[in-house]
Structure formats: structure tokens, C-alpha cells
Write an enzyme that holds these catalytic residues in place. Structure first.
Site, mmCIF file in Angstrom:
data_model
loop_
_atom_site.group_PDB
_atom_site.id
_atom_site.type_symbol
_atom_site.label_atom_id
_atom_site.label_comp_id
_atom_site.label_asym_id
_atom_site.label_seq_id
_atom_site.Cartn_x
_atom_site.Cartn_y
_atom_site.Cartn_z
ATOM 1 C CG ASP B 189 -2.177 0.829 0.993
ATOM 2 O OD1 ASP B 189 -2.979 0.418 0.136
ATOM 3 O OD2 ASP B 189 -2.345 1.881 1.647
ATOM 4 C CG HIS B 191 -1.168 6.076 4.531
ATOM 5 N ND1 HIS B 191 -0.683 5.621 5.731
ATOM 6 C CD2 HIS B 191 -1.510 7.372 4.748
ATOM 7 C CE1 HIS B 191 -0.741 6.590 6.637
ATOM 8 N NE2 HIS B 191 -1.226 7.668 6.062
ATOM 9 C CG HIS B 268 2.690 11.302 4.814
ATOM 10 N ND1 HIS B 268 1.992 10.384 5.561
ATOM 11 C CD2 HIS B 268 1.921 12.413 4.776
ATOM 12 C CE1 HIS B 268 0.827 10.911 5.943
ATOM 13 N NE2 HIS B 268 0.768 12.144 5.481
ATOM 14 C CD GLU B 320 -0.612 15.773 5.471
ATOM 15 O OE1 GLU B 320 -0.553 14.538 5.468
ATOM 16 O OE2 GLU B 320 -1.674 16.405 5.580
ATOM 17 C CD GLU B 336 -1.010 14.609 10.025
ATOM 18 O OE1 GLU B 336 -0.165 14.651 9.111
ATOM 19 O OE2 GLU B 336 -2.042 13.909 9.981
ATOM 20 C CB CYS B 416 -6.387 11.472 9.820
ATOM 21 S SG CYS B 416 -5.267 12.856 9.691
ATOM 22 C CB CYS B 417 -5.785 14.851 13.853
ATOM 23 S SG CYS B 417 -4.368 15.042 12.723
#
Lengths: 656, 656
Positions: B189, B191, B268, B320, B336, B416-417
Site C-alpha cells: 500500500d 500508506h 510523509h 506533511e 501533525e 484523521c487526527c
């Protein structure tokens, strides 16, 4: 025939021949390298640079070549700026070869001009039906303005009318098309330039209709109902740059409010200074007090809230734009070379409004630091962006600095800066003097001979100096008129102590300083000699307390030059260096790499990295500093010795 | 049935019930506000927030609603993260109402699962034929991973098998589809997430095939011929995000080289720490020494070259992402919240590899500063980006800071966060202890009762403290086994002096410190009491000399908490403040806005703006400083009192 370079009620500056130890070599560089190089670039003959095809576009528009328009919608302006620079070179020294090339370009432009006077290769070749449908985005009047500037300059330089005829036909066409009357377009360009160009055309022709058209463009800007909105609605909000026309950032082109209601330097920095140049010139000619007040107000905000110490503007890459008061980051700065050229254009026009040294001080600052720094010392590569702090390793790895380059680039896809430097340096003589109230004002200390028309006669002044390396300037009257007149000498803002002698006799300055100039009034005779002595100490500078980026830091300045630390002299990690509180400066002539420049040495310290384990953070402990000699070079000369760190604002031992 | 929370050869942590003056209220906040609020958000019932439609997507995929898929390609993961948080809440306290909602979501997910085990609403609803055609960009295994994490957690919490069956069917499907054999996809993947999820599924099921699949994904990453390239070629290089798939930045997802050949924290930041979490867990289970060495090397680079003092990572907004060593700008930081959650996930797995306090130190730093700071004190708004220096006026006017918000936002388009904070805080008990080599390691000082399986019996420890406000910690043995075992207490990196008493008797620490832990080995009896005293002075911190942004500045830390200056306490222009060289700190309990927090006061000075005209720059002159009391609050609590400036690194009087 040599037309006047500027008009005032009391007289005019006729001609300035620069002969100066510092500047003459730059002018030679412009003549021998920059302008020829740019000619090659315009003709796509520079290897490793993006093709320009700007000349080819004119050939296609003239029906003499096949092919598609290539480049930016404002590609024509590169040809115009080149021609303008060539014109200035021709005005200082006849150059048959260059004139021949220029005449050829002019013939080509004339053949590309449409029957109604219109000139624009993009709309002629690529979008024949699209004329004047997207002024907000497509720089149509911007290109026209640059051509008009070039035409006026070439006519002034050579007396040849052909290009003047082309651009007056173009301007007359615009005068028909734009205006408040039915059938006319009640609008203005998204990139200011036409305004200042029309004022120059007025200067050459004396025709007030160009002043009127300039006034129309200036006064319409930012009014409601908004022209960009109306224009966009007509074309269903298409955008030249892809997608939909955005109606939310009119401040980008200073169209968010009428110009007389604007208070701050906002938006795209180049657009802003070009606009203000036109406004100031217009106000000087018409005497419009409201416009004059707006010029002063906007100047004040730009200079005293939003300008770098190097005379650069534009604190952000996004929109190449101003941000907010006191936001002057050194490393992420945009600080475009063209914007500092524009400051100089504007300052010259402010000096027409009122001879106040604040304008010339800023002109000098922008010229000697950002504009000169924009070009390499061989004239072959250029900075667009002029940061005050560079760490090449970080630039390469952190996208925040994407716009910053650690070395000058050969040519740009959008090639606005190199020809802007060329035309400014080639016309530098226009910035040295002005006449106001029967007084010759000396704004810049640049050696050479200047001829003035004053009253009913001519005055010739000869200036000699070793500026900017020292502050001794001599002015000799080589020809005078038989009536009293003033000679005014600027006392620069950086100068703590100035003395003046006339024919060897000291002149007390008390009582003769007017708005920053020492004004000497007398019946001048041939052979009279003025000696100006400006003390030029190395000065430790501080930024205003409101500036976050300069807090706790200092910069060095000597005379008009801002200095910087470079890795080539001081090793890496310039942030680990600090100046001693009482630094004891040394001055050195540098004869190797730096060709006679004065460099500065100072006692400083380097932070030792002792006691650090591999950790990133630790409790503060006594730090060890090692004595070291810091070495500073003029900012304009940075990045001429390969890739390395640079910084203008650096640490110093602060008083406890 | 309550499954093991972690397995090691020597025993397991069974359950940790947090009862802590500091943390309990956060857990209540997660239970009473965050999780319910997020449930509303997932169901599009939060006004003023962008709709999520994540639940609706599942309804459409299950054939129970009409409509189009809405949101990001990874929208499903929001539901999974919410379910995982709900699971942890259910594991600490039965909550029939929450369980009912969770069971409903599980039933919905089960109905949306395809006959072959596949679950993904984007590909089920919007691109039915597009499965596994763009793993590089479309987060397909990322979403699967989050669902598997949620399934494992809910099964562990409730013992209900339904969701475990769903996710094992999903994982079995992946095991069929992906692999090195003919007919299988030899890929991974874009990610990372599936890797760590498969390890969790192994933890719950004991089935080694999930370890094998994880190992496949980890080892394939970054190998040549490159999977992204092959995959993109098959679909003619289309890109989910518009345009063409770019084949030039594989480092963005750490796919530029095989993982065992990677040396630096790049790309990232969230992807990086998620990947490393999976790698460390895998290495702990398989004993793969090469993988273990890679984990250590990457950890070392991240922590000792690329991490903010707040335990945040990601020095740039673009991607990011990490940048380069020592590039840690405070104001343009991305930092982040999710990335700091990921650091904590990774640190926990490193502690399985080796009980070294460096991992727990960083875990604590990220937890108490960035993660806690990511949420408002009412649990209703969140930071994505956690800068160390904010000037709201500049942020509003300078596009460089476009990603930075001066106050927390309600919900994000890419959400997401908030759920990441929720699931981490709800499972905080998992991070407090681990067992290694017949020793119970105490990593975090969080009050509550913990139950361990050790040898053939159970151990129950009760921890009490007023941490992080002071460093007194008590551990009481409420139940012991009849054999010797170790209790190891972390001596934090910030602590200059620690003392330990057992049953009132001082224990010399010489000789019992192992890799940062004080290891007490004995035959523990019920009622044994360990008193740990960590001195917690206010400490002035310095950044490594190579960090440009912290040069000449200091930060305050007390215990695990980094402190900051805020405009609400100190007025505007925080850069005009400086700490005295010998600052004499005061500690205060703040009972109004700051609810019992310890705030710090210190003697400082404010630069007077005297002697400045309207000019931006002037020669340095003696500066006037006015004595003032500086007031510092914990970084995690900033921006709870409206919009204002904040900074972590500030000026101080430096020794000459």
C-alpha cells in the site's frame, strides 16, 4: 536630436554620461554581455535555457513565419524591455551595430502592428477574436505599456520616429477603445504598467491626451461596480490560467478599492510599485493633491512597515506579494528583483513631486543591494528571489523554500527580471539628478558629466567619486549660466556626519539642509568645485522591535551597502556565529575574487559544539565560544562563489 | 473473556485500569464528549463542520441506501478509528449504550463486506471494477488495516467474535490476493498501516500467517522493479488525484529503497511512523536482526535529528513530511497530531524489542505535549498542525503559514487526527507497562491498577501519583506471585535526581540502572510499597547548535511538559520578551482558566520601543529593557483562551 529626459517648470536634465569607477563596468557589462545575451535568449539561441520564442511570435504575427504562439501571454514584453535597454545604451553612446539590430526589431514590430494600431502577438496569433476580453488576467495593456516605454526611449535616444509612430498609433488606439463614454471599455489592466508608460509618452510628445488616458486608468481602478466582475461575467467566468476566474482577491492587483482610498502596500509587489510610479508621475504633472497624498501614504507604508533592509519587497512567494506590517522573514522572502527596480522607478517620480531625500535614500538602497544583487558579477545569471538568509541544504529539502535558489539562474520561463535590471542600469543616468525650483538636485553619487537646461542656458556638472567604497564626492561646474541657481546634495540617511567645501572653503550645513539635501545657492562660475565628504563608518543596524525576524539580531551596513556573512568566508552554520558587543571593524580591499570591493572583518565568536551528545535538546549549560574573525561581503555580491550559506541578519552579543 | 493485551515470552499485561488525577478526566472527556461527538460527525449531524458521510457510505455499500460515495478515498478509516476508540472505552468499563451503537456499526460493516471478504466502500460503490489497481494512491490496505485494528480491539474488549470474523475474513482475503506467487499481487500500500494491523491480528489470534503477510508487505517495499511503476503502467499512469501518476517521489511513502536499506526519517511523517510501528512489532515477534537494526537506525535519525522538543515531527507542510537533519522551524512546522500518535505506537513496539528508556522518554514527550495539545480542553476541537511559534496576524496575511491555524478546528474534511487522539487516549493503559525478561517495566507514570500474568500467577500493581505536576509516584503490590520478579521504573531523561524507597527504605540506585530503568528484583509481597521521587525542576532547555531555529533561544521544560509563552498572559509581541540569565522561577497552581495546572513565572524583561521613529531600521543603540514577569503555561494547553501569539522557543539574556 536628443529629446529632454525630464521636464520641470524650471529646467530639464538633458543628458548624463556616466564615467564612474563602480558603475562604468556595470554599464559595460549591460552593453557587452547582458543585452547581447538577452538578444540571443529572445532568439532561442541560449543553450540550457528555456526557449523564449518572443521574436518568433512577432514574425508569426507579421505573417512572416508559420507556427503557434509560444510562451506566456505577456511574452511580448520581453522584446519591449530588451528594446528599451538597447535604446538607453544607444542614448549614452552611438552603437551602429546595436542600432541596426534594434531597427530590425522595430521594423518587425511595425509589420506585426494591426491596421487599427493594435500590437499583441498573443491575441493576433493565438486568440484573434479575444482582444480585451480578459484584461484582469492577460496583461494586454501591460505589454502595450512596455512597448510604449521602449518606443519613447528609442525615439529619445536616436531621434528616429518609426517606433514612436508605432507606439503613438497604439496609444491612440487605446485612447479610442478605453474610456467612460458609450462604446468604450470602462476598464483597466490586471497588471499595471500602461499608466507609467502613457506618462512617458506624454513626456516625449507633450500630448495631454495620454495624461488623460493614464488618469482614466488610475481613477477607474477598484471602483464599483467592479470591472473585473463585469468583464468576467461577459466571458462566463472563464480563466486564462485554467478553471474559473476568482473574484475574491482584487487586492492582488490593487483593485480592491479606488487608489485614493488605499492605505497599505498590498498584493503583488511589482504591480503595486508600477501603479504607484504612474500615480506619482501623474500627480506631478496634474497637481492632483488627493493622488499625491495617496502616493505619500502608500510610500510610507511600504518603506516603513514592509520593506527589507536591502530595499526588497514582497514577504511571501504566494502572489509574489506583500503580507502585513512588520512581517519580514529573511529566509522565506520573495523580494523580487523586478519589485526593487519598480521601487526605483517610483522613487524617481516621487522626487518630481517633492525633492525629499527619503525617496532617494530608498532608491539608493534598492539599487545597491537588491537590484545589483539580482545579477551575477559576470552578467550571465540572475536572481528572481533575493532572500536575506539562505541555507542551501534546507532549501533543497524543505518545500517551504521552493521559490528560493541558492545560485543565480541563466534565464527564466517568465523572464521579467533580467531585462528589467538591464533597462534600469542602462538608464541609470536618469536617476542621478533632477531639477526642481531652479535647483539641480543630486540624488545619487555616480561619477560622470551631466548637462542641464536651466533658465535660458546650459549647466554642465562633472561628478567624481569612489562611491560606494568611500564617501568623497567632487562636483565641478564645467559650464554655468549667468544667474544664481541651486545645487542640492543629498545627505544620505546612513551618514552620521557630512562636510561640504566650495572652492576649498568649508560650508556650514546649519540652515541649508532642506528635506535631507544641502542646498547651495549662488551664482555658480565655471571651475567652481564642490567637495562633499560623507563619513562612511561600518554601522551595526537593528530592525524595528515589531519585526519578529530581526529580534536579537543585527546587520552591518557601510554607506549604501548592506553586508552579509557567506559560508565561503566563514564556514558553515552561520547561525553559530556572533558579533562581539564592541566589534572593532577592519576594512580590506579584496583584489582576488571580489575585485576591489571593500570587505569588512570584525571580531566575533563561534559557538563550540562541545558537551553535546547525540541528543537534539539538553538543559542549558555554560556555552563555550571561540574567538574568530567574521568576514562580511557586500550583499549584492553574494552567491558568486558557488553554493553556500548566506545571512544578512546575524547574532551578536547583546548587552545584559 | 478478556484477551491478552500483549504477549511476551515471560508474561503479559492483562488489564490496566486508569485512575489518575490528570488522565482520568481526559478519559472521561473521550468517553463523554469526543467519541459521542465523533459519532455525530460520522453521521453528519455536526453543524458548521464538513459532512463526513462515512456511515452513509457503508449503508450504500451494503445496498441499504441510495446515493454516491462521498469523501476521501480513505473515508472508511474514520469509522474504523471510531470503532477502535469505542472498543477501548468498552474494555475499560462496560458501556451498554456505546456497545449497542458499536454492535450496530459492526452489523453494518458485516453487511457491506463482499462475499470474498473484501471491505471498502469506495471501491464497492464508486469504482466497482477498480480494486487493487492503484494501491500507491488509494489507501485500500490502509483502510483494511484500520478495520482490522478496530476488529481486534473490539474482540479484545468485549469477547464478541462478529467483527473479529469480519476482519479475519478480510485478512484471509488479503493473504490470498497478495504475495510472491503467480496470480498474486506482488505489491503493497501507498500508506502504511496494514503492516501494524496484521501484527495486532496475530496478537489476538496467534495465527502466524498474518505475521507472514506483514513480513511480505514490509520486505517488498521499495524493491526493484518498483511496484508503483508496474502498477501505474498497467493503468496507463492515471492518477486518482488528477493528472498523471508521478514516479519521482517514492520517498514520500518510504518506498524509495528496501526498508532495511533506509537510513533517514523521510517522506510523509505519519506513513513513516506507522511503517516503523509494524516493522518493530514484526522484528520483536520474528527476531529479525536486520529489521531490528533498521528500526533502531530510523528511530535514532528521527529522534536525534528531526524531532521538535514537543515530540512532534514533520518540518514542512508540503507532503506533511520530514525535511533534512536539524531543520526544525517552529512557525512553519507541520508537526501533525497523527504523526505524534504514531511515534507513541512505534515507541511501544520498540519497547517490545528492548526495554530502553529512550523509547519511553520520547513516548512521554509526544503524549504530554503534541498529542494532548492536539485537542482542546473541552474535547470539541482539534489541531492537525502543532506549530511551536504562532503570530496570528502573520498567519492571516502570509500564505507561507496557510496550513497553520491559530485555534483548534471542529472537524476536518480529512478527519484523521481527532479519532487518532481518541483511540490513543482510550487505550492509554496499553502504554504504561510492558513485561520483558520476567520484569514489569513501568514506562509511564499514570495512576491506576494493573494486572499482569507472570509465570504461573497474577501480579497486581497499584500506581498513584500527581504526575505530571510533581514527581512523587507510589507503586503498591496488591497481589504478587511466589517467585522473584523485577519491577523496573523509568528514570526520565528530564530528571536530574531520582530516589527510590521500598517499604520506607532507601534503595541506592548505583548498579541497578539498566538502560534508563531502575530495576528492583526481589520476591515481592502483597503490600510492598515503592516510593519513587523524581525531582522536577523548571529546566531551561537549549536546542542542538546545528538547529538554526533555536539558535540564541531557550525553552522551558518541567517534568515531561514543555512550556510556552502566550499572548493572553504576556501581551503581544512575544519576541520582545527575554528571560533573565538567572531567572528565579515561581510555580503557581492556576485554578481559574487553567484548572489546577502548574504555571511558571520567571523574571524577565521586555524591550522598550523607545527612541524609534517611524523608520524600520536604525543604527544599533543602547536598548532599554523593562523588568517584567514572564508567565509560562504548558504547551498542550495553548490556544484555549482565544486567538493570540504563542511561542515555545524564546529569547534570553545570553552570557557574554
Amino acid at each position: 536630436m536628443m529629446a529632454n529626459m525630464s521636464h520641470t517648470a524650471a529646467g530639464s536634465v538633458q543628458k548624463v554620461d556616466i564615467k564612474d569607477t563602480f558603475w562604468s563596468k556595470y554599464l559595460e557589462l549591460v552593453r557587452d554581455v547582458v543585452v547581447p545575451y538577452q538578444w540571443e535568449a529572445l532568439n532561442d539561441r541560449v543553450e540550457q535555457a528555456e526557449p523564449s520564442r518572443a521574436i518568433r511570435n512577432f514574425r508569426i504575427a507579421a505573417g512572416e513565419a508559420e507556427g503557434e504562439f509560444y510562451g506566456m501571454v505577456f511574452q511580448d514584453s520581453d522584446v519591449a524591455k530588451w528594446l528599451e535597454a538597447a535604446a538607453y545604451l544607444c542614448s549614452t553612446e552611438r552603437d551602429p551595430e546595436l542600432e541596426k539590430i534594434a531597427d530590425g526589431v522595430i521594423d518587425l514590430i511595425a509589420r506585426a502592428q494591426q491596421p487599427d494600431g493594435y500590437v499583441n502577438t498573443y491575441y493576433t496569433v493565438k486568440e484573434p477574436g479575444g482582444r480585451y476580453t480578459d484584461l484582469a488576467e492577460c496583461h494586454e495593456l501591460y505589454c502595450a505599456g512596455h512597448l510604449i516605454e521602449a518606443g519613447a526611449a528609442y525615439y529619445q535616444a536616436t531621434g528616429k520616429r518609426k517606433i514612436l509612430d508605432v507606439v503613438t498609433r497604439l496609444a491612440d488606439h487605446l485612447h479610442d477603445v478605453f474610456g467612460p463614454n458609450p462604446g468604450q471599455i470602462r476598464g483597466y489592466d490586471g497588471h499595471q504598467e500602461i499608466e507609467l508608460a502613457l506618462m512617458k509618452l506624454y513626456e516625449v510628445t507633450g500630448d495631454m491626451k495620454y495624461v488623460d488616458l493614464c488618469n482614466f486608468f488610475v481613477q477607474e481602478r477598484g471602483r464599483q461596480p467592479h470591472f473585473y466582475e463585469q468583464e468576467a461575467a461577459k466571458r462566463n467566468y472563464t480563466s486564462h490560467w485554467g478553471g474559473i476566474f476568482k473574484t475574491d482577491n482584487y487586492a492582488y492587483s490593487q483593485a480592491h478599492a479606488p487608489v485614493t482610498e488605499q492605505h497599505d502596500a498590498v498584493g503583488h509587489a511589482v504591480r503595486f510599485v508600477y501603479m504607484c510610479t504612474g500615480m506619482a508621475h501623474l500627480a506631478a504633472v496634474t497637481g492632483d493633491q488627493e493622488l499625491k497624498a495617496a502616493c505619500r501614504r502608500l510610500w510610507d507604508n511600504m518603506v516603513n512597515k514592509r520593506m527589507y533592509i536591502t530595499g526588497a519587497i514582497g514577504s511571501q512567494a504566494s502572489g509574489e506579494a506583500f503580507t502585513v506590517d512588520y512581517d519580514l522573514p529573511g529566509d522565506t522572502a520573495y523580494a523580487e528583483t523586478c519589485a526593487s527596480c519598480g521601487i526605483i522607478f517610483w522613487a524617481r517620480r516621487m522626487l518630481m513631486l517633492e525633492p525629499d531625500s527619503q525617496y532617494a535614500d530608498v532608491m539608493e538602497r534598492a539599487l545597491y543591494n537588491t537590484v545589483l544583487g539580482g545579477m551575477s558579477r559576470d552578467g550571465r545569471s540572475f536572481f528572481y528571489v533575493n532572500p536575506l538568509e539562505v541555507d542551501p541544504g534546507v532549501i533543497a529539502g524543505n518545500h517551504t523554500y521552493q521559490h528560493v535558489k541558492p545560485v543565480r539562474q541563466e534565464w527564466f520561463g517568465c523572464a521579467c527580471c533580467p531585462p528589467n535590471i538591464a533597462r534600469l542600469l542602462a538608464s541609470l543616468g536618469q536617476y542621478v539628478y533632477s531639477i526642481y525650483n531652479h535647483t539641480i538636485y543630486t540624488h545619487l553619487y555616480v561619477g560622470g558629466e551631466a548637462c542641464f537646461e536651466l533658465g535660458h542656458g546650459n549647466v554642465v556638472l562633472r561628478q567624481e567619486s569612489n562611491y560606494p567604497w568611500n564617501g568623497e564626492v567632487t562636483l565641478t561646474v564645467d559650464e554655468a549660466v549667468s544667474e544664481p541657481f541651486g545645487i542640492a546634495l543629498r545627505i544620505p540617511d546612513w551618514c552620521p556626519c557630512a562636510t561640504i567645501k566650495v572652492n576649498g572653503e568649508a560650508q556650514p550645513l546649519d540652515g541649508i539642509i532642506e528635506q535631507g539635501y544641502a542646498v547651495l545657492n549662488r551664482e555658480w562660475k565655471q571651475g567652481d568645485r564642490i567637495e562633499l565628504q560623507l563619513t562612511m563608518p561600518v554601522t551595526v543596524m537593528k530592525g524595528h522591535p515589531h519585526i519578529r525576524d530581526t529580534a536579537g539580531r543585527v546587520a552591518l551596513q557601510r554607506g549604501p551597502l548592506v553586508y552579509c556573512l557567506e559560508e565561503a568566508d566563514n564556514g558553515p552554520r552561520l547561525h553559530e556565529l556572533r558579533l562581539l558587543q564592541i566589534p572593532s571593524f577592519g576594512l580590506h580591499q579584496e583584489n582576488s575574487l571580489m575585485e576591489g570591493m571593500t570587505v569588512i572583518s570584525a571580531a566575533g565568536q563561534r559557538l563550540m559544539e562541545t558537551g553535546w551528545s547525540s541528543k537534539l535538546y539538553r538543559p542549558a549549560a555554560a556555552e563555550e565560544w571561540k574567538e574568530t574573525e567574521l568576514r562580511f561581503i557586500p550583499y549584492f555580491s553574494w552567491a558568486n562563489r558557488g553554493v553556500g550559506e548566506m545571512r544578512v541578519w546575524f547574532n551578536s552579543v547583546e548587552p545584559c
